[in-house]
Motif scaffolding. Structure first.
Motif, PDB file in Angstrom:
ATOM      1  N   GLY A 102      32.516 -12.523  40.236  1.00 38.61           N
ATOM      2  CA  GLY A 102      33.219 -13.325  39.234  1.00 38.61           C
ATOM      3  C   GLY A 102      34.072 -12.401  38.382  1.00 38.61           C
ATOM      4  O   GLY A 102      34.216 -11.212  38.669  1.00 38.61           O
ATOM      5  N   HIS A 103      34.662 -12.945  37.342  1.00 34.28           N
ATOM      6  CA  HIS A 103      35.396 -12.082  36.405  1.00 34.28           C
ATOM      7  C   HIS A 103      35.298 -12.658  35.004  1.00 34.28           C
ATOM      8  O   HIS A 103      35.217 -13.873  34.820  1.00 34.28           O
ATOM      9  CB  HIS A 103      36.863 -11.913  36.834  1.00 34.28           C
ATOM     10  CG  HIS A 103      37.663 -13.175  36.814  1.00 34.28           C
ATOM     11  ND1 HIS A 103      38.523 -13.493  35.784  1.00 34.28           N
ATOM     12  CD2 HIS A 103      37.721 -14.211  37.668  1.00 34.28           C
ATOM     13  CE1 HIS A 103      39.088 -14.663  36.026  1.00 34.28           C
ATOM     14  NE2 HIS A 103      38.622 -15.128  37.167  1.00 34.28           N
ATOM     15  N   TYR A 104      35.273 -11.738  34.036  1.00 30.52           N
ATOM     16  CA  TYR A 104      35.226 -12.173  32.643  1.00 30.52           C
ATOM     17  C   TYR A 104      36.514 -12.924  32.314  1.00 30.52           C
ATOM     18  O   TYR A 104      37.570 -12.660  32.886  1.00 30.52           O
ATOM     19  CB  TYR A 104      35.070 -10.964  31.715  1.00 30.52           C
ATOM     20  CG  TYR A 104      33.713 -10.303  31.835  1.00 30.52           C
ATOM     21  CD1 TYR A 104      32.555 -11.027  31.581  1.00 30.52           C
ATOM     22  CD2 TYR A 104      33.602  -8.963  32.192  1.00 30.52           C
ATOM     23  CE1 TYR A 104      31.295 -10.432  31.695  1.00 30.52           C
ATOM     24  CE2 TYR A 104      32.345  -8.352  32.293  1.00 30.52           C
ATOM     25  CZ  TYR A 104      31.208  -9.097  32.056  1.00 30.52           C
ATOM     26  OH  TYR A 104      29.975  -8.511  32.170  1.00 30.52           O
ATOM     27  N   GLY A 105      36.420 -13.872  31.405  1.00 31.71           N
ATOM     28  CA  GLY A 105      37.600 -14.641  31.000  1.00 31.71           C
ATOM     29  C   GLY A 105      38.083 -15.591  32.077  1.00 31.71           C
ATOM     30  O   GLY A 105      39.262 -15.963  32.094  1.00 31.71           O
ATOM     31  N   CYS A 106      37.201 -16.005  32.982  1.00 27.06           N
ATOM     32  CA  CYS A 106      37.612 -16.878  34.097  1.00 27.06           C
ATOM     33  C   CYS A 106      38.068 -18.247  33.562  1.00 27.06           C
ATOM     34  O   CYS A 106      37.328 -18.924  32.835  1.00 27.06           O
ATOM     35  CB  CYS A 106      36.446 -17.048  35.063  1.00 27.06           C
ATOM     36  SG  CYS A 106      36.843 -18.120  36.471  1.00 27.06           S
ATOM     37  N   GLY A 107      39.289 -18.642  33.932  1.00 25.37           N
ATOM     38  CA  GLY A 107      39.851 -19.913  33.454  1.00 25.37           C
ATOM     39  C   GLY A 107      39.053 -21.116  33.932  1.00 25.37           C
ATOM     40  O   GLY A 107      38.906 -22.104  33.208  1.00 25.37           O
TER      41      GLY A 107
ATOM     42  N   SER B 147      39.840 -17.375  42.836  1.00 23.02           N
ATOM     43  CA  SER B 147      41.221 -17.393  43.334  1.00 23.02           C
ATOM     44  C   SER B 147      42.190 -16.679  42.397  1.00 23.02           C
ATOM     45  O   SER B 147      43.340 -16.430  42.768  1.00 23.02           O
ATOM     46  CB  SER B 147      41.710 -18.840  43.484  1.00 23.02           C
ATOM     47  OG  SER B 147      40.926 -19.514  44.408  1.00 23.02           O
ATOM     48  N   ASP B 148      41.748 -16.370  41.200  1.00 17.26           N
ATOM     49  CA  ASP B 148      42.609 -15.759  40.186  1.00 17.26           C
ATOM     50  C   ASP B 148      43.434 -14.602  40.773  1.00 17.26           C
ATOM     51  O   ASP B 148      42.879 -13.684  41.387  1.00 17.26           O
ATOM     52  CB  ASP B 148      41.713 -15.237  39.039  1.00 17.26           C
ATOM     53  CG  ASP B 148      42.511 -14.896  37.798  1.00 17.26           C
ATOM     54  OD1 ASP B 148      43.454 -14.077  37.908  1.00 17.26           O
ATOM     55  OD2 ASP B 148      42.208 -15.446  36.727  1.00 17.26           O
ATOM     56  N   SER B 149      44.753 -14.663  40.532  1.00 19.26           N
ATOM     57  CA  SER B 149      45.667 -13.671  41.124  1.00 19.26           C
ATOM     58  C   SER B 149      45.422 -12.254  40.608  1.00 19.26           C
ATOM     59  O   SER B 149      45.890 -11.282  41.184  1.00 19.26           O
ATOM     60  CB  SER B 149      47.120 -14.069  40.843  1.00 19.26           C
ATOM     61  OG  SER B 149      47.348 -14.063  39.447  1.00 19.26           O
TER      62      SER B 149
HETATM   63 CO    CO Z   1      38.574 -17.149  37.633  1.00 18.00          CO
END
Ligand code: CO
Length: 229
Positions: A97-102, A43-45
């Motif tokens: 996915g993405h690196y640094g995912c919270g 969901s990261d913007s």
């Molecule tokens: Co994320």
């Protein structure tokens, strides 16, 4: 009340921009969508699915949640997959996915956060499954990034283990499940080099074979339909 006027202005400009290139674009799209791809992402913007791969409205079916998780009891995600595969007949499911995912980072920590702990628990299970490899990495940033990659891979496997995807493959319908990760600092995607294209690639314990009673019911329904027609 703030009515977010600037967003409506942005929207008008965006629609005009597309119509200036293709005046019929929205009219054509309003009657039909036939995307080739299902995107399952975070969901990261900072990871906007369509923009990242340069696709227009109508070209990408999208499901996003915190940390791009696919769970076999999540009716929301499963319904998206079923619709995409059985009705839209997408040829590719991309788990990105993405690196640094919270979300993944929170799962690596031990802070109690509330409801979301139940969601992140799925990623803790992945950590535990790969703990010997992860614990060997001292740098926390690197460890997080490896867990982000492993999370993509495990979620792709979860997709393949679903009855929806297995039935699709058994029917002989083309479906490829891809594992990708996005680098926030570069704006670039990386293919993790694993993809799934058939039932043979999944461990035996997850393999579902059509039971005789289900096959019988299908044949009966086909027979009834044939008789009516
Ligand atoms: Co994320």
């Amino acid at each position: 009340m703030r009515i977010l006027k600037h967003l409506f202005l942005n929207n008008q400009r965006w629609a005009e921009g597309i119509k200036s290139k293709d005046p019929e674009f929205f009219i054509k799209l309003s009657t039909l969508q036939s995307p080739d791809y299902l995107w399952i992402g975070c969901s990261d913007s900072r990871v906007p699915a369509n923009e990242v791969v340069g696709l227009l409205p109508g070209e990408l079916f999208v499901h996003r949640n915190v940390a791009n998780v696919v769970i076999h009891t999540d009716l929301n995600c499963l319904s998206v997959i079923q619709y995409a595969v059985e009705i839209l007949k997408v040829k590719h499911i991309i788990v990105c996915g993405h690196y640094g995912c919270g979300g993944v980072k929170a799962a690596m920590e031990n802070k109690e956060l509330g409801l979301i702990d139940n969601w992140l628990r799925n990623i803790k299970d992945i950590y535990q499954r790969h703990s010997s490899r992860l614990d060997n990495i001292e740098d926390l940033h690197e460890r997080l990034n490896l867990l982000c990659e492993l999370n993509v891979l495990e979620q792709a496997k979860n997709i393949c283990h679903s009855s929806i995807v297995q039935n699709t493959w058994r029917r002989g319908q083309e479906l490829n499940v891809h594992c990708w990760i996005y680098n926030l600092r570069e704006g670039l995607l990386k293919d993790l080099g694993r993809s799934f294209t058939c039932q043979k690639q999944i461990p035996e314990i997850y393999v579902l074979r059509e039971s005789k009673s289900i096959a019988g019911k299908r044949n009966f329904i086909r027979g009834v339909k044939g008789a009516v027609l």
